[in-house]
Design a protein around this motif. Structure first.
Motif, mmCIF file in Angstrom:
data_model
loop_
_atom_site.group_PDB
_atom_site.id
_atom_site.type_symbol
_atom_site.label_atom_id
_atom_site.label_comp_id
_atom_site.label_asym_id
_atom_site.label_seq_id
_atom_site.Cartn_x
_atom_site.Cartn_y
_atom_site.Cartn_z
ATOM 1 N N ALA A 1 1.315 -1.255 0.567
ATOM 2 C CA ALA A 1 0.136 -0.102 0.197
ATOM 3 C C ALA A 1 0.934 1.828 0.262
ATOM 4 O O ALA A 1 0.180 1.656 -0.425
ATOM 5 N N ASP A 2 2.371 1.309 0.518
ATOM 6 C CA ASP A 2 3.126 2.081 0.813
ATOM 7 C C ASP A 2 3.986 1.769 -0.265
ATOM 8 O O ASP A 2 4.991 1.706 0.497
ATOM 9 N N PRO A 3 4.274 1.555 -1.486
ATOM 10 C CA PRO A 3 5.408 1.216 -2.385
ATOM 11 C C PRO A 3 7.130 2.616 -2.329
ATOM 12 O O PRO A 3 7.580 1.822 -2.597
ATOM 13 N N ALA A 4 6.307 3.803 -1.749
ATOM 14 C CA ALA A 4 7.923 4.641 -1.873
ATOM 15 C C ALA A 4 8.676 4.518 -0.776
ATOM 16 O O ALA A 4 9.135 4.069 -0.788
ATOM 17 N N ALA A 5 7.921 3.127 0.480
ATOM 18 C CA ALA A 5 9.309 3.194 1.942
ATOM 19 C C ALA A 5 8.801 1.859 1.590
ATOM 20 O O ALA A 5 9.490 1.220 2.693
ATOM 21 N N PHE A 6 7.779 0.603 1.159
ATOM 22 C CA PHE A 6 8.106 -0.963 1.670
ATOM 23 C C PHE A 6 7.885 -1.637 0.517
ATOM 24 O O PHE A 6 7.388 -0.982 -0.769
ATOM 25 N N PHE A 7 7.552 -2.964 0.065
ATOM 26 C CA PHE A 7 7.886 -3.597 -0.860
ATOM 27 C C PHE A 7 7.081 -5.114 -0.732
ATOM 28 O O PHE A 7 7.207 -5.537 1.100
ATOM 29 N N GLU A 8 5.861 -5.790 -0.769
ATOM 30 C CA GLU A 8 5.564 -6.543 -0.904
ATOM 31 C C GLU A 8 5.421 -6.981 -2.106
ATOM 32 O O GLU A 8 4.583 -6.817 -3.655
ATOM 33 N N VAL A 9 5.959 -8.702 -2.344
ATOM 34 C CA VAL A 9 5.886 -9.322 -3.938
ATOM 35 C C VAL A 9 4.685 -10.151 -4.101
ATOM 36 O O VAL A 9 3.957 -10.079 -3.146
ATOM 37 N N ASP A 10 4.398 -9.246 -5.516
ATOM 38 C CA ASP A 10 3.011 -9.556 -5.742
ATOM 39 C C ASP A 10 2.337 -11.300 -5.498
ATOM 40 O O ASP A 10 3.439 -12.230 -6.077
ATOM 41 N N PRO A 11 1.727 -11.778 -4.424
ATOM 42 C CA PRO A 11 1.661 -12.776 -4.163
ATOM 43 C C PRO A 11 1.218 -13.895 -5.162
ATOM 44 O O PRO A 11 1.786 -14.969 -5.096
ATOM 45 N N ALA A 12 0.553 -13.089 -5.933
ATOM 46 C CA ALA A 12 0.170 -14.216 -7.441
ATOM 47 C C ALA A 12 1.489 -14.511 -7.748
ATOM 48 O O ALA A 12 1.431 -16.119 -8.352
ATOM 49 N N SER B 1 16.689 -3.111 6.228
ATOM 50 C CA SER B 1 15.604 -2.239 7.890
ATOM 51 C C SER B 1 15.890 -2.836 8.360
ATOM 52 O O SER B 1 15.271 -4.080 8.013
ATOM 53 N N ALA B 2 14.817 -2.160 9.430
ATOM 54 C CA ALA B 2 13.721 -2.908 10.489
ATOM 55 C C ALA B 2 13.216 -3.718 9.792
ATOM 56 O O ALA B 2 12.122 -4.551 10.007
ATOM 57 N N ALA B 3 12.291 -2.827 8.839
ATOM 58 C CA ALA B 3 10.843 -3.387 8.396
ATOM 59 C C ALA B 3 11.358 -4.725 7.282
ATOM 60 O O ALA B 3 10.775 -5.580 8.033
ATOM 61 N N ASP B 4 12.339 -4.725 6.910
ATOM 62 C CA ASP B 4 13.080 -5.311 6.411
ATOM 63 C C ASP B 4 12.718 -7.135 7.319
ATOM 64 O O ASP B 4 13.079 -8.450 6.977
ATOM 65 N N PRO C 1 15.978 -17.619 11.032
ATOM 66 C CA PRO C 1 15.541 -17.186 12.016
ATOM 67 C C PRO C 1 16.669 -16.394 12.247
ATOM 68 O O PRO C 1 15.991 -15.622 14.002
ATOM 69 N N SER C 2 17.877 -15.977 12.053
ATOM 70 C CA SER C 2 18.885 -15.363 13.380
ATOM 71 C C SER C 2 19.643 -14.632 12.068
ATOM 72 O O SER C 2 19.620 -15.399 11.162
ATOM 73 N N GLY C 3 20.296 -13.809 12.522
ATOM 74 C CA GLY C 3 21.856 -13.523 12.128
ATOM 75 C C GLY C 3 22.327 -12.343 12.581
ATOM 76 O O GLY C 3 21.446 -11.582 13.301
ATOM 77 N N ALA C 4 23.036 -11.826 11.778
ATOM 78 C CA ALA C 4 24.059 -10.460 12.183
ATOM 79 C C ALA C 4 23.404 -9.512 12.530
ATOM 80 O O ALA C 4 23.641 -7.938 13.104
ATOM 81 N N ILE C 5 22.527 -9.282 11.556
ATOM 82 C CA ILE C 5 21.759 -7.689 11.190
ATOM 83 C C ILE C 5 20.062 -7.396 11.576
ATOM 84 O O ILE C 5 19.644 -8.839 11.359
ATOM 85 N N HIS C 6 20.214 -6.980 12.225
ATOM 86 C CA HIS C 6 18.724 -7.009 12.811
ATOM 87 C C HIS C 6 18.193 -8.555 13.652
ATOM 88 O O HIS C 6 17.155 -8.607 13.748
ATOM 89 N N GLY C 7 19.195 -9.384 13.703
ATOM 90 C CA GLY C 7 18.793 -10.573 14.484
ATOM 91 C C GLY C 7 18.182 -11.071 13.271
ATOM 92 O O GLY C 7 17.155 -13.137 13.167
ATOM 93 N N ARG C 8 18.491 -10.740 12.010
ATOM 94 C CA ARG C 8 17.547 -12.109 11.145
ATOM 95 C C ARG C 8 18.859 -11.849 9.516
ATOM 96 O O ARG C 8 18.004 -12.910 9.230
ATOM 97 N N PHE C 9 19.382 -11.600 9.895
ATOM 98 C CA PHE C 9 20.303 -11.194 7.845
ATOM 99 C C PHE C 9 21.624 -11.475 8.217
ATOM 100 O O PHE C 9 22.456 -11.153 9.214
ATOM 101 N N ASP C 10 22.334 -12.201 7.896
ATOM 102 C CA ASP C 10 24.075 -12.442 7.165
ATOM 103 C C ASP C 10 24.317 -12.025 6.315
ATOM 104 O O ASP C 10 23.371 -12.486 5.249
ATOM 105 N N ARG C 11 25.414 -11.442 6.118
ATOM 106 C CA ARG C 11 26.063 -10.844 4.616
ATOM 107 C C ARG C 11 26.227 -11.482 3.994
ATOM 108 O O ARG C 11 26.711 -12.533 4.519
#
Length: 136
Positions: free
Chosen positions: A47-58, A89-92, A119-129
């Motif tokens: 709904a706010d593509p300027a700041a967020f994304f959602e892949v088309d579910p279809a 980002s934190a939203a990601d 489930p875990s990672g060094a970046i925001h607890g979810r991502f690893d480079r």
């Protein structure tokens, strides 16, 4: 850990992002954990593509159905940060599926970076480079 991508596929992703400088774009990544072999641009249906994304579910469900039928393996997705950096980002992090580990490519201008989300990672607890190796 590293993931390889053909330079033409990387240019396709960067070009997709450059075509919409005021909104986040997104797409799907196909291949193996070590190599991206195909990309597919999808609609950003947030709904706010300027700041967020959602892949088309279809498109997402179609890719998963195709994979189950013997097609290309869905390994993750890409999206752009038109006013940010090529890092999660934190939203990601809030959007990560903690069950399915996926590859995320994030584009910011000409910069592209790769991350494993799970489930875990060094970046925001979810991502690893992940190192991104560009092949010709």
């Amino acid at each position: 850990m590293h993931v390889a991508i053909a330079s033409r596929l990387l240019r396709q992703i960067v070009h997709h992002a450059a075509g919409s400088p005021d909104r986040e774009v997104c797409g799907l990544l196909f291949g193996t954990p070590e190599r991206i072999v195909a990309v597919e641009a999808t609609a950003n249906v947030h709904a706010d593509p300027a700041a967020f994304f959602e892949v088309d579910p279809a498109r997402l469900f179609a890719a998963l159905r195709g994979e189950r039928a013997g097609g290309a393996r869905l390994i993750g997705h890409y999206h752009s940060h038109p006013t940010g950096r090529a890092e999660p980002s934190a939203a990601d992090a809030a959007a990560v599926d903690p069950v399915a580990e996926r590859l995320w490519l994030i584009v910011a201008g000409e910069d592209v970076a790769a991350f494993r989300a799970g489930p875990s990672g060094a970046i925001h607890g979810r991502f690893d480079r992940v190192g991104l190796v560009v092949k010709d």
